[in-house]
Design a protein around this motif. Structure first.
Motif, PDB file in Angstrom:
ATOM      1  N   ALA A 156       0.837  -1.201   0.000  1.00  0.00           N
ATOM      2  CA  ALA A 156       0.000   0.000   0.000  1.00  0.00           C
ATOM      3  C   ALA A 156       0.871   1.250   0.000  1.00  0.00           C
ATOM      4  N   LEU A 157       1.924   1.234   0.787  1.00  0.00           N
ATOM      5  CA  LEU A 157       2.854   2.363   0.818  1.00  0.00           C
ATOM      6  C   LEU A 157       3.493   2.565  -0.552  1.00  0.00           C
ATOM      7  N   LEU A 158       3.779   1.472  -1.250  1.00  0.00           N
ATOM      8  CA  LEU A 158       4.360   1.534  -2.587  1.00  0.00           C
ATOM      9  C   LEU A 158       3.308   1.817  -3.668  1.00  0.00           C
ATOM     10  N   ARG A 159       2.020   1.845  -3.252  1.00  0.00           N
ATOM     11  CA  ARG A 159       0.889   2.090  -4.160  1.00  0.00           C
ATOM     12  C   ARG A 159       0.765   0.981  -5.202  1.00  0.00           C
ATOM     13  N   ARG A 160       0.907  -0.256  -4.718  1.00  0.00           N
ATOM     14  CA  ARG A 160       0.810  -1.419  -5.597  1.00  0.00           C
ATOM     15  C   ARG A 160      -0.360  -2.290  -5.148  1.00  0.00           C
ATOM     16  N   THR A 161      -1.115  -2.781  -6.102  1.00  0.00           N
ATOM     17  CA  THR A 161      -2.297  -3.592  -5.831  1.00  0.00           C
ATOM     18  C   THR A 161      -1.934  -4.895  -5.123  1.00  0.00           C
ATOM     19  N   VAL A 162      -2.809  -5.282  -4.212  1.00  0.00           N
ATOM     20  CA  VAL A 162      -2.682  -6.540  -3.472  1.00  0.00           C
ATOM     21  C   VAL A 162      -3.892  -7.403  -3.821  1.00  0.00           C
ATOM     22  N   PHE A 163      -3.636  -8.663  -4.113  1.00  0.00           N
ATOM     23  CA  PHE A 163      -4.707  -9.633  -4.310  1.00  0.00           C
ATOM     24  C   PHE A 163      -4.722 -10.539  -3.090  1.00  0.00           C
ATOM     25  N   TYR A 164      -5.887 -10.644  -2.456  1.00  0.00           N
ATOM     26  CA  TYR A 164      -6.028 -11.489  -1.273  1.00  0.00           C
ATOM     27  C   TYR A 164      -6.678 -12.803  -1.707  1.00  0.00           C
ATOM     28  N   TYR A 165      -5.940 -13.891  -1.593  1.00  0.00           N
ATOM     29  CA  TYR A 165      -6.441 -15.224  -1.937  1.00  0.00           C
ATOM     30  C   TYR A 165      -6.777 -15.925  -0.630  1.00  0.00           C
TER      31      TYR A 165
ATOM     32  N   ARG B  80      -2.135  -1.354 -13.292  1.00  0.00           N
ATOM     33  CA  ARG B  80      -2.319  -0.149 -12.471  1.00  0.00           C
ATOM     34  C   ARG B  80      -3.382  -0.414 -11.410  1.00  0.00           C
ATOM     35  N   ALA B  81      -3.199   0.223 -10.276  1.00  0.00           N
ATOM     36  CA  ALA B  81      -4.176   0.103  -9.190  1.00  0.00           C
ATOM     37  C   ALA B  81      -5.471   0.793  -9.597  1.00  0.00           C
ATOM     38  N   GLU B  82      -6.584   0.154  -9.287  1.00  0.00           N
ATOM     39  CA  GLU B  82      -7.884   0.761  -9.543  1.00  0.00           C
ATOM     40  C   GLU B  82      -8.084   1.919  -8.561  1.00  0.00           C
ATOM     41  N   PRO B  83      -8.812   2.963  -8.983  1.00  0.00           N
ATOM     42  CA  PRO B  83      -8.996   4.149  -8.128  1.00  0.00           C
ATOM     43  C   PRO B  83      -9.508   3.829  -6.721  1.00  0.00           C
ATOM     44  N   GLU B  84     -10.419   2.884  -6.600  1.00  0.00           N
ATOM     45  CA  GLU B  84     -10.962   2.519  -5.281  1.00  0.00           C
ATOM     46  C   GLU B  84      -9.847   2.025  -4.362  1.00  0.00           C
ATOM     47  N   TYR B  85      -8.977   1.176  -4.871  1.00  0.00           N
ATOM     48  CA  TYR B  85      -7.903   0.609  -4.054  1.00  0.00           C
ATOM     49  C   TYR B  85      -6.795   1.631  -3.820  1.00  0.00           C
ATOM     50  N   LEU B  86      -6.524   2.451  -4.799  1.00  0.00           N
ATOM     51  CA  LEU B  86      -5.528   3.503  -4.633  1.00  0.00           C
ATOM     52  C   LEU B  86      -5.962   4.472  -3.533  1.00  0.00           C
ATOM     53  N   ALA B  87      -7.232   4.816  -3.502  1.00  0.00           N
ATOM     54  CA  ALA B  87      -7.752   5.704  -2.448  1.00  0.00           C
ATOM     55  C   ALA B  87      -7.582   5.060  -1.072  1.00  0.00           C
ATOM     56  N   ARG B  88      -7.803   3.769  -0.974  1.00  0.00           N
ATOM     57  CA  ARG B  88      -7.612   3.069   0.307  1.00  0.00           C
ATOM     58  C   ARG B  88      -6.146   3.088   0.724  1.00  0.00           C
ATOM     59  N   MET B  89      -5.250   2.901  -0.242  1.00  0.00           N
ATOM     60  CA  MET B  89      -3.818   2.938   0.047  1.00  0.00           C
ATOM     61  C   MET B  89      -3.422   4.310   0.579  1.00  0.00           C
ATOM     62  N   GLU B  90      -3.889   5.344  -0.089  1.00  0.00           N
ATOM     63  CA  GLU B  90      -3.557   6.711   0.315  1.00  0.00           C
ATOM     64  C   GLU B  90      -4.138   7.046   1.675  1.00  0.00           C
ATOM     65  N   HIS B  91      -5.309   6.508   1.972  1.00  0.00           N
ATOM     66  CA  HIS B  91      -5.929   6.749   3.281  1.00  0.00           C
ATOM     67  C   HIS B  91      -5.151   6.028   4.388  1.00  0.00           C
ATOM     68  N   ALA B  92      -4.755   4.778   4.118  1.00  0.00           N
ATOM     69  CA  ALA B  92      -4.050   3.976   5.133  1.00  0.00           C
ATOM     70  C   ALA B  92      -2.610   4.421   5.336  1.00  0.00           C
ATOM     71  N   MET B  93      -1.962   4.874   4.273  1.00  0.00           N
ATOM     72  CA  MET B  93      -0.540   5.233   4.308  1.00  0.00           C
ATOM     73  C   MET B  93      -0.380   6.602   3.638  1.00  0.00           C
ATOM     74  N   PRO B  94      -0.817   7.678   4.302  1.00  0.00           N
ATOM     75  CA  PRO B  94      -0.868   8.983   3.637  1.00  0.00           C
ATOM     76  C   PRO B  94       0.469   9.700   3.447  1.00  0.00           C
ATOM     77  N   ASP B  95       1.430   9.462   4.287  1.00  0.00           N
ATOM     78  CA  ASP B  95       2.664  10.251   4.249  1.00  0.00           C
ATOM     79  C   ASP B  95       3.763   9.531   3.485  1.00  0.00           C
ATOM     80  N   VAL B  96       3.841   9.790   2.202  1.00  0.00           N
ATOM     81  CA  VAL B  96       4.897   9.207   1.375  1.00  0.00           C
ATOM     82  C   VAL B  96       5.770  10.331   0.824  1.00  0.00           C
ATOM     83  N   ASP B  97       6.127  11.218   1.723  1.00  0.00           N
ATOM     84  CA  ASP B  97       6.876  12.418   1.338  1.00  0.00           C
ATOM     85  C   ASP B  97       8.376  12.290   1.611  1.00  0.00           C
ATOM     86  N   GLY B  98       8.826  11.122   2.042  1.00  0.00           N
ATOM     87  CA  GLY B  98      10.241  10.930   2.319  1.00  0.00           C
ATOM     88  C   GLY B  98      10.670  11.416   3.694  1.00  0.00           C
ATOM     89  N   GLN B  99       9.727  11.842   4.508  1.00  0.00           N
ATOM     90  CA  GLN B  99      10.050  12.367   5.830  1.00  0.00           C
ATOM     91  C   GLN B  99       9.589  11.460   6.974  1.00  0.00           C
TER      92      GLN B  99
END
Length: 174
Positions: free
Chosen positions: A79-88, A137-156
């Protein structure tokens, strides 16, 4: 069942056809408890098997387009890397039904997860096909969840964490 289900998926001809058509390679990183029994998965030679002892997990994640997992918290790294996860989760009823140590918590894979939740192999293959045909590419719904869960990807992040550790004994200010 774990080795049988994962082995069947990893050997599936449709999966290998998809990977070949889209120029992707599959790397299997078994759970540490399953690694000694890798032969039971009967994997074809085209699958690279990675282990924590012999592989830089960070480098593996950095070059990975996606993650297929069951319940692991490694999904948060993706999620931090903004990459889709498939849960099996072919064994969810058993997994949460007392056959494992885990109990359901605050995180709902359907509501909060970073990609589709699949309960059978055909569903998983269909979702992977859709993902690859969409340019991986990550679908918008999942990308939004990633950004919500891991919002600070600013290098700090390290700096923020260090400041919190230094101030750990200070009263919490809102």
């Amino acid at each position: 069942e774990y080795a049988q289900r994962w082995g069947t998926f990893l050997r599936h001809p449709e999966l290998h056809d998809l990977l070949e058509r889209h120029g992707k390679k599959l790397v299997f990183l078994p759970h540490a408890n399953a690694a000694p029994y890798i032969e039971a998965f009967a994997l074809p030679p085209c699958i690279e098997v990675a282990t924590a002892e012999k592989t830089s997990i960070q480098k593996l994640f950095a070059r990975s387009a996606t993650l297929v997992t069951d319940y692991t918290s490694v999904a948060f790294t993706f999620a931090l890397l903004r990459r889709t996860v498939f849960y099996y989760q072919f064994d969810r009823e058993s997994f949460y039904g007392g056959n494992h140590n885990w109990r359901e918590g605050y995180f709902s894979y359907e509501r909060d997860g970073f990609g589709p939740v699949c309960f059978n192999q055909q569903e998983l293959l269909m979702q992977i096909r859709r993902f690859l045909e969409n340019g991986a590419r990550a679908e918008p719904e999942y990308l939004a969840r990633m950004e919500h869960a891991m919002p600070d990807v600013d290098g700090q992040s390290c700096e923020r964490l260090f400041k919190e550790i230094v101030n750990i004994r200070q009263p919490y200010a809102q």
